[in-house]
Design a protein around this motif. Structure first.
Motif, short mmCIF file in Angstrom:
data_model
loop_
_atom_site.label_atom_id
_atom_site.label_comp_id
_atom_site.label_asym_id
_atom_site.label_seq_id
_atom_site.Cartn_x
_atom_site.Cartn_y
_atom_site.Cartn_z
N ASN A 12 -12.90 46.52 -10.93
CA ASN A 12 -12.63 47.91 -11.31
C ASN A 12 -13.10 48.91 -10.24
O ASN A 12 -12.72 50.07 -10.27
CB ASN A 12 -13.21 48.27 -12.67
CG ASN A 12 -12.41 49.41 -13.29
OD1 ASN A 12 -11.19 49.44 -13.22
ND2 ASN A 12 -13.09 50.37 -13.87
N CYS A 13 -13.87 48.46 -9.26
CA CYS A 13 -14.26 49.33 -8.16
C CYS A 13 -13.07 49.59 -7.22
O CYS A 13 -13.00 50.63 -6.57
CB CYS A 13 -15.41 48.72 -7.37
SG CYS A 13 -16.02 49.76 -6.02
N CYS A 42 -11.20 52.87 -6.92
CA CYS A 42 -12.03 53.90 -7.56
C CYS A 42 -13.13 54.28 -6.57
O CYS A 42 -13.30 55.44 -6.25
CB CYS A 42 -12.63 53.40 -8.86
SG CYS A 42 -11.43 53.26 -10.21
N TYR A 64 -16.27 54.79 -6.49
CA TYR A 64 -17.31 55.81 -6.72
C TYR A 64 -18.55 55.32 -5.99
O TYR A 64 -18.78 54.12 -5.89
CB TYR A 64 -17.60 55.94 -8.21
CG TYR A 64 -16.43 56.43 -9.02
CD1 TYR A 64 -16.00 57.74 -8.92
CD2 TYR A 64 -15.76 55.59 -9.89
CE1 TYR A 64 -14.93 58.21 -9.68
CE2 TYR A 64 -14.69 56.04 -10.65
CZ TYR A 64 -14.29 57.34 -10.53
OH TYR A 64 -13.23 57.80 -11.28
N PRO A 67 -19.60 54.90 -12.65
CA PRO A 67 -18.71 55.51 -13.65
C PRO A 67 -17.57 54.59 -14.07
O PRO A 67 -17.03 54.73 -15.16
CB PRO A 67 -18.14 56.74 -12.93
CG PRO A 67 -19.01 56.98 -11.77
CD PRO A 67 -19.61 55.65 -11.40
N ALA A 68 -17.22 53.62 -13.23
CA ALA A 68 -16.12 52.70 -13.53
C ALA A 68 -16.60 51.42 -14.20
O ALA A 68 -15.81 50.53 -14.50
CB ALA A 68 -15.36 52.36 -12.25
N ASP A 124 -7.56 60.02 -6.21
CA ASP A 124 -6.85 59.41 -7.34
C ASP A 124 -7.67 58.34 -8.06
O ASP A 124 -7.14 57.52 -8.80
CB ASP A 124 -5.51 58.84 -6.89
CG ASP A 124 -5.65 57.79 -5.79
OD1 ASP A 124 -6.78 57.55 -5.30
OD2 ASP A 124 -4.62 57.19 -5.43
N ALA A 125 -8.98 58.35 -7.88
CA ALA A 125 -9.85 57.32 -8.47
C ALA A 125 -9.69 57.20 -9.98
O ALA A 125 -9.60 56.09 -10.51
CB ALA A 125 -11.31 57.59 -8.12
N LYS A 126 -9.62 58.32 -10.69
CA LYS A 126 -9.52 58.26 -12.15
C LYS A 126 -8.24 57.59 -12.61
O LYS A 126 -8.21 56.93 -13.65
CB LYS A 126 -9.63 59.67 -12.74
CG LYS A 126 -11.03 60.22 -12.65
CD LYS A 126 -11.16 61.56 -13.32
CE LYS A 126 -12.61 62.04 -13.16
NZ LYS A 126 -12.84 63.31 -13.79
N GLU A 127 -7.18 57.71 -11.84
CA GLU A 127 -5.91 57.08 -12.20
C GLU A 127 -5.99 55.56 -12.14
O GLU A 127 -5.25 54.87 -12.84
CB GLU A 127 -4.80 57.55 -11.24
CG GLU A 127 -4.50 59.02 -11.32
CD GLU A 127 -3.55 59.48 -10.22
OE1 GLU A 127 -2.68 58.69 -9.81
OE2 GLU A 127 -3.71 60.63 -9.77
N ASP A 173 -8.93 53.78 -12.63
CA ASP A 173 -10.02 53.28 -13.47
C ASP A 173 -9.44 52.53 -14.66
O ASP A 173 -8.69 53.10 -15.45
CB ASP A 173 -10.92 54.43 -13.93
CG ASP A 173 -12.20 53.96 -14.58
OD1 ASP A 173 -12.40 52.74 -14.74
OD2 ASP A 173 -13.02 54.83 -14.94
#
Length: 112
Positions: free
Chosen positions: A8-9, A12, A14, A51-52, A89-92, A94
């Protein structure tokens, strides 16, 4: 035991975890981070900072692949010790399934 960064990183990336690591064991790829398992002191401070939710203890079942990925790329990628901005675009990305197969890049990041 060590902590590992999981899929999931990917995309993303973060970097909240980098700021809290007392031994600077994070390494930066083009689109994800990894933890060097021989440098990690198993303190666990990075896990709740992600956060992810991409950081897990390697004692969880099914994380053998991620221990291998972290081990391999920590020796190839540059060390990172300071937080940088996450991709726009990290949130997209996650929570997207199959990120390793679709998006993983073996290319190194910039480090610092």
């Amino acid at each position: 035991m060590t902590y590992v960064v999981t899929d999931n990183c990917i995309k993303c990336k973060y970097m909240d975890c980098v700021e809290v690591c007392p031994v600077d064991c994070f390494y930066e790829g083009e689109n994800m981070l990894v933890i060097h398992p021989d440098e990690c002191i198993d303190c666990g401070v990075c896990e709740p900072e992600c956060p992810a939710d991409a950081i897990k203890p390697d004692t969880e079942p099914g994380l053998e692949k991620w221990l291998e990925v972290n081990t391999e790329y920590a020796s190839k990628w540059p060390n990172i010790t300071s937080k940088k901005d996450a991709p726009a675009d990290a949130k997209e990305f996650d929570g997207v399934e199959g990120k390793f197969e679709k998006f993983f890049s073996p290319e190194p990041g910039e480090g610092n």
